[in-house]
Design a protein around this motif. Structure first.
Motif, PDB file in Angstrom:
ATOM      1  N   VAL A 141       0.841  -1.204   0.000  1.00 20.33           N
ATOM      2  CA  VAL A 141       0.000   0.000   0.000  1.00 20.33           C
ATOM      3  C   VAL A 141       0.873   1.250   0.000  1.00 20.33           C
ATOM      4  O   VAL A 141       0.566   2.239  -0.693  1.00 20.33           O
ATOM      5  N   ALA A 142       1.974   1.235   0.730  1.00 20.72           N
ATOM      6  CA  ALA A 142       2.870   2.392   0.775  1.00 20.72           C
ATOM      7  C   ALA A 142       3.455   2.685  -0.605  1.00 20.72           C
ATOM      8  O   ALA A 142       3.536   3.840  -1.022  1.00 20.72           O
ATOM      9  N   VAL A 143       3.850   1.640  -1.326  1.00 21.13           N
ATOM     10  CA  VAL A 143       4.392   1.829  -2.675  1.00 21.13           C
ATOM     11  C   VAL A 143       3.309   2.342  -3.611  1.00 21.13           C
ATOM     12  O   VAL A 143       3.533   3.250  -4.427  1.00 21.13           O
TER      13      VAL A 143
ATOM     14  N   ALA B 137       9.974   3.424   1.140  1.00 19.33           N
ATOM     15  CA  ALA B 137      10.952   2.943   2.129  1.00 19.33           C
ATOM     16  C   ALA B 137      11.208   4.002   3.195  1.00 19.33           C
ATOM     17  O   ALA B 137      11.322   3.692   4.388  1.00 19.33           O
ATOM     18  N   ILE B 138      11.291   5.269   2.772  1.00 25.01           N
ATOM     19  CA  ILE B 138      11.492   6.362   3.738  1.00 25.01           C
ATOM     20  C   ILE B 138      10.293   6.456   4.676  1.00 25.01           C
ATOM     21  O   ILE B 138      10.435   6.591   5.897  1.00 25.01           O
ATOM     22  N   GLN B 139       9.091   6.382   4.109  1.00 26.10           N
ATOM     23  CA  GLN B 139       7.878   6.499   4.916  1.00 26.10           C
ATOM     24  C   GLN B 139       7.744   5.351   5.909  1.00 26.10           C
ATOM     25  O   GLN B 139       7.268   5.543   7.037  1.00 26.10           O
ATOM     26  N   GLU B 140       8.159   4.157   5.504  1.00 22.26           N
ATOM     27  CA  GLU B 140       8.041   2.985   6.378  1.00 22.26           C
ATOM     28  C   GLU B 140       9.272   2.775   7.246  1.00 22.26           C
ATOM     29  O   GLU B 140       9.305   1.858   8.076  1.00 22.26           O
ATOM     30  N   ASN B 141      10.320   3.605   7.018  1.00 27.24           N
ATOM     31  CA  ASN B 141      11.555   3.537   7.805  1.00 27.24           C
ATOM     32  C   ASN B 141      12.238   2.169   7.689  1.00 27.24           C
ATOM     33  O   ASN B 141      12.707   1.592   8.674  1.00 27.24           O
ATOM     34  N   VAL B 142      12.284   1.664   6.453  1.00 23.66           N
ATOM     35  CA  VAL B 142      12.973   0.403   6.170  1.00 23.66           C
ATOM     36  C   VAL B 142      13.794   0.596   4.898  1.00 23.66           C
ATOM     37  O   VAL B 142      13.713   1.632   4.236  1.00 23.66           O
ATOM     38  N   SER B 143      14.574  -0.404   4.545  1.00 21.21           N
ATOM     39  CA  SER B 143      15.396  -0.306   3.341  1.00 21.21           C
ATOM     40  C   SER B 143      14.548  -0.522   2.085  1.00 21.21           C
ATOM     41  O   SER B 143      13.471  -1.123   2.141  1.00 21.21           O
ATOM     42  N   GLN B 144      15.071  -0.042   0.942  1.00 20.64           N
ATOM     43  CA  GLN B 144      14.371  -0.245  -0.318  1.00 20.64           C
ATOM     44  C   GLN B 144      14.252  -1.732  -0.647  1.00 20.64           C
ATOM     45  O   GLN B 144      13.242  -2.172  -1.192  1.00 20.64           O
ATOM     46  N   SER B 145      15.291  -2.504  -0.315  1.00 18.76           N
ATOM     47  CA  SER B 145      15.239  -3.937  -0.609  1.00 18.76           C
ATOM     48  C   SER B 145      14.151  -4.634   0.204  1.00 18.76           C
ATOM     49  O   SER B 145      13.506  -5.573  -0.282  1.00 18.76           O
ATOM     50  N   THR B 146      13.914  -4.160   1.422  1.00 18.01           N
ATOM     51  CA  THR B 146      12.853  -4.742   2.247  1.00 18.01           C
ATOM     52  C   THR B 146      11.486  -4.502   1.599  1.00 18.01           C
ATOM     53  O   THR B 146      10.642  -5.409   1.529  1.00 18.01           O
TER      54      THR B 146
END
Length: 301
Positions: free
Chosen positions: A14-16, A26-35
């Protein structure tokens, strides 16, 4: 067959979909792009369909992705409601909240949120009025309504109000699958201008659309104007023309069952921001404050 999907994967998807870019999600979810990427790929592998088209400037939902987004949002909202409901009901709340909403928000955003709010606060009465944006602004400033639900990107001088963006919705091209533009992964406004264009007039749609066309020194080939989103959907599905509208009101079929596809537009065009207005110095009742905070916690951008 049991699914291996997780709520975290659904949240990443949903974030993407909302951000249009894996890096921003990834910034919004505070995780890496690969995650984020691995979460989306896991869903696609589980479903056996492609949910996003990968583009140079980001990603765009496929028709299957649009369908899945609706289900993913519903699942996440249901889980959030189940977690929040006991906390909300610790204190019994009653009273009245006065709301005014414009056409698009009333038809495509607000009813579901009102139902979710009522499930948590069954003793709060919601008084709802259908009004245009300018009348909503006047009613908010006059204290006649507690909260206005409007397309914030149309509001002039937002600093007159307290306000919060709830949904930031990307605008994309709507096109029938057999239309020549459907063959282009990311058509430009110049490409679109070569074909008959259908213009939505409701909620100042004509003004906001022509504004970004003029900014790109182009003009659409307008052949029809309508204030009905459903009529426009049918016209697009039957191939009478194309249009550019927000993802918030997108559905991949018309009332007659004609398929409609969405394509990202190559040029930079503004998102549609939907949200709340309230009087800056207003003293909210407990019911109005609960409704305001409910929406902010659920959707605040």
């Amino acid at each position: 067959m049991a699914s291996n999907l997780t709520l975290r994967q659904l949240r990443y998807f949903v974030a993407v979909a909302q951000a249009g870019q894996i890096s921003l999600a990834a910034i919004q979810e505070n995780v890496s792009q690969s995650t984020i990427s691995n979460g989306v790929i896991a869903i696609e592998d589980e479903l056996g369909v492609r949910l996003f088209d990968r583009l140079p400037q980001g990603v765009s939902l496929t028709p299957e992705g649009q369908d899945f987004l609706r289900h993913a949002r519903h699942i996440l909202e249901s889980v959030r409601d189940a977690v929040d409901s006991p906390r909300f009901k610790e204190k019994s709340l009653s009273g009245t909240v006065k709301i005014a909403a414009s056409y698009t928000l009333l038809g495509y955003f607000l009813p579901d949120q009102m139902a979710r709010f009522r499930a948590s606060y069954p003793d709060v009465e919601i008084q709802l009025q259908d009004m245009n944006r300018l009348d909503i602004e006047d009613a908010v400033l006059a204290g006649e309504v507690d909260i206005g639900i409007v397309i914030l990107s149309n509001v002039q001088r937002q600093n007159r109000f307290g306000h919060a963006v709830l949904v930031r919705s990307r605008r994309q091209l709507w096109v029938a699958p057999t239309h020549p533009l459907a063959l282009i992964r990311s058509p430009s406004l110049k490409d679109i201008a070569e074909f008959p264009y259908l213009l939505l007039t409701t909620d100042e749609g004509e003004h906001s659309a022509l504004h970004y066309w003029r900014q790109n020194r182009l003009h659409p080939n307008i052949v029809m104007r309508t204030g009905s989103i459903e009529a426009l959907r049918g016209l697009v599905g039957h191939g009478f023309g194309v249009t550019v509208l927000s993802d918030m009101v997108y559905r991949p079929w018309s009332l007659e069952g004609k398929r409609i596809e969405a394509r990202p537009v190559l040029d930079t065009i503004p998102h549609m921001d939907a949200g709340m207005l309230w009087k800056r110095d207003a003293t909210f009742s407990e019911a109005a404050l609960a409704f305001q905070q409910f929406l902010i916690q659920s959707f605040g951008v």
